[in-house]
Design a protein around this motif. Structure first.
Motif: not given
Length: 482
Positions: A143-153, A182-187, A202-205
């Motif tokens: 049905e769904y997958v919800h993903v949240q991370y501070y750093i996503f390289q 900030l944590g995933s600034r390379r994306l 996909a969304q940045a916080f």
């Protein structure tokens, strides 16, 4: 000369006004206030620019908004559970929950952290183990997958992760990815192009409002959550990147702690993700509330409360939970944290526990990833050693685990470090778990980690070089704003 005098006088006047704002309007604690006053004194004008970037007060305006109908449903559960615990009518199914009912009541009252006691909680302490299991669960999603991370390289692991999520989106699974800017600034947009074309979101916080300028960069969403079909939830310290698999030669082996939860607590993890997503993407909101809270989903016997905190919270909820656990301890307190910069209340609680004869044991990294933070950490260690606590320095790579285990029956695992940043500046989430089985597993991991650590004695600490003492003193002065 007159113009120069007038200009300098104007700067001093503006600096005085800025100082008044810091002291009287923000109402910060004394340590943080003095730190910012020093910045304003030594760096006039520019210091206030730094203040605007790093010291906004989010407590003035709520960041996260509930639909009134949805909020009412959760509030009804909170009010009912509070009343049952207060009157003694609540039927605890777990001895650990019953023994810690004061802590449970406080977190419920302070954070709306509803207790559920039919959860299965699995412990993951190795990056390969964690991501192998996570990817398997995502592959089985329907049905769904919800993903949240501070750093996503944007490396091999990050690419493998987004490729899997893209595949699930093509299959019609609803997939959302929330990351901290900030944590995933390379994306960048290219990284998410195929994912978005497949239907993923996909969304940045707290994204930058102006290019290269982000007035909210000091307030980071440090949470790590994954929810799969409402059945499985992940929370803990691992981010997404090759270093978390131990593949970065700078750190070597990466030792962290994560939980895989099945049961009704996954619902409350999902509530947290929903609030964060809807704040970050108000043009793409979603709402997920079943007609009844999923109390029927019995997977195990662990009591769990999902507790969150952030700069928008009235009180420092996770820190309060830590202090309540420590002050209620009767036998032992075991802590693993990469950064140890406690405020006075946390330091007093640990010092009193150690002086009372409790087994207070702390494990921190021997290898720093942020020098000033590491030096500030060491400046606090001496006080604990003097009080009788034991301190281990982890030498087998880098330890990033954020765990607290008390009396071998209650534990907290999540994203919050024991430092001012986690308590006041970051958006964090922890699972408070009332279960002797999980506590025993965490203690066995702690004992195994001792084999890869060295004991720091008070005598060794007192013989540290004078240059290190200077670094510690300077870093400790800055610790309220690190």
């Amino acid at each position: 000369m007159n113009w120069t005098t007038l200009f300098l006088g104007l700067i001093l006047l503006l600096n005085l006004i800025f100082a008044i704002i810091v002291v009287f309007q923000e109402r910060k604690d004394a340590g943080s206030t003095w730190a910012w006053l020093l910045v304003l004194y030594f760096i006039p004008i520019a210091g206030f620019v730094l203040y605007l970037l790093f010291a906004q007060n989010f407590r003035r305006t709520p960041l996260f908004h509930w639909d009134s109908r949805e909020k009412l449903r959760l509030e009804e559960a909170v009010v009912a559970q509070l009343e049952e615990i207060r009157t003694g009518d609540y039927k605890f199914q777990n001895p650990s929950s019953f023994h810690n009912r004061d802590l449970i009541y406080m977190l419920l009252n302070n954070n709306h952290a509803v207790l559920s006691e039919t959860n299965r909680v699995d412990l993951l302490v190795d990056g390969h183990e964690k991501f192998d299991q996570l990817f398997k669960d995502i592959q089985d999603a329907r049905e769904y997958v919800h993903v949240q991370y501070y750093i996503f390289q944007k490396d091999w692991l990050g690419q493998r992760f987004i490729d899997l999520l893209t595949e699930k989106a093509r299959q019609g699974v609803r997939v959302r990815v929330l990351y901290d800017e900030l944590g995933s600034r390379r994306l960048n947009n290219k990284f998410f192009q195929a994912f978005r074309e497949a239907g993923g979101q996909a969304q940045a916080f707290f994204p930058s409002r102006l290019r290269l300028i982000n007035m909210r960069l000091n307030y980071r969403n440090h949470r790590k959550l994954v929810i799969v079909d409402g059945r499985i939830g992940y929370v803990g310290g691992f981010n997404v990147g090759e270093e978390y698999l131990g593949l970065d030669p700078k750190f070597g082996y990466w030792r962290d702690t994560h939980l895989r939860i099945q049961g009704p607590s996954v619902f409350f993890m999902h509530c947290r993700f929903m609030l964060d997503w809807n704040q970050a993407a108000p043009d793409k909101p979603f709402h997920f509330f079943p007609e009844l809270l999923p109390a029927q989903l019995a997977e195990g016997s662990a009591g769990v409360q999902i507790v969150t905190s952030g700069p928008d919270s009235v009180w420092e909820v996770i820190k309060d939970g830590y202090i309540k656990m420590i002050s209620s301890a009767k036998r032992s307190i075991y802590i693993q944290t990469p950064y140890f910069i406690p405020d006075a209340s946390m330091m007093d609680a640990l010092r009193i526990a150690a002086l009372s004869g409790l087994d207070v044991t702390l494990m921190i990294p021997d290898k720093p990833d942020h020098p000033f933070v590491h030096w500030a950490t060491l400046s606090y260690i001496g006080e604990l050693l003097k009080a009788g606590a034991r301190v281990y320095l982890y030498e087998n790579g880098f330890i990033h685990a954020k765990t607290l285990v008390v009396d071998e029956e209650v534990s907290s695992v999540g994203t919050a470090n024991i430092d001012v940043r986690s308590f006041r500046l970051n958006f964090e989430v922890n699972a408070f778990v009332y279960d002797e089985v999980l506590a025993a597993k965490l203690l066995r991991c702690f004992q195994a980690d001792i084999e890869d650590s060295r004991l720091l004695t008070l005598d060794q600490y007192r013989r540290r070089p004078y240059l290190m003492r200077i670094k510690e003193s300077f870093s400790r002065l800055l610790s309220p704003i690190l």
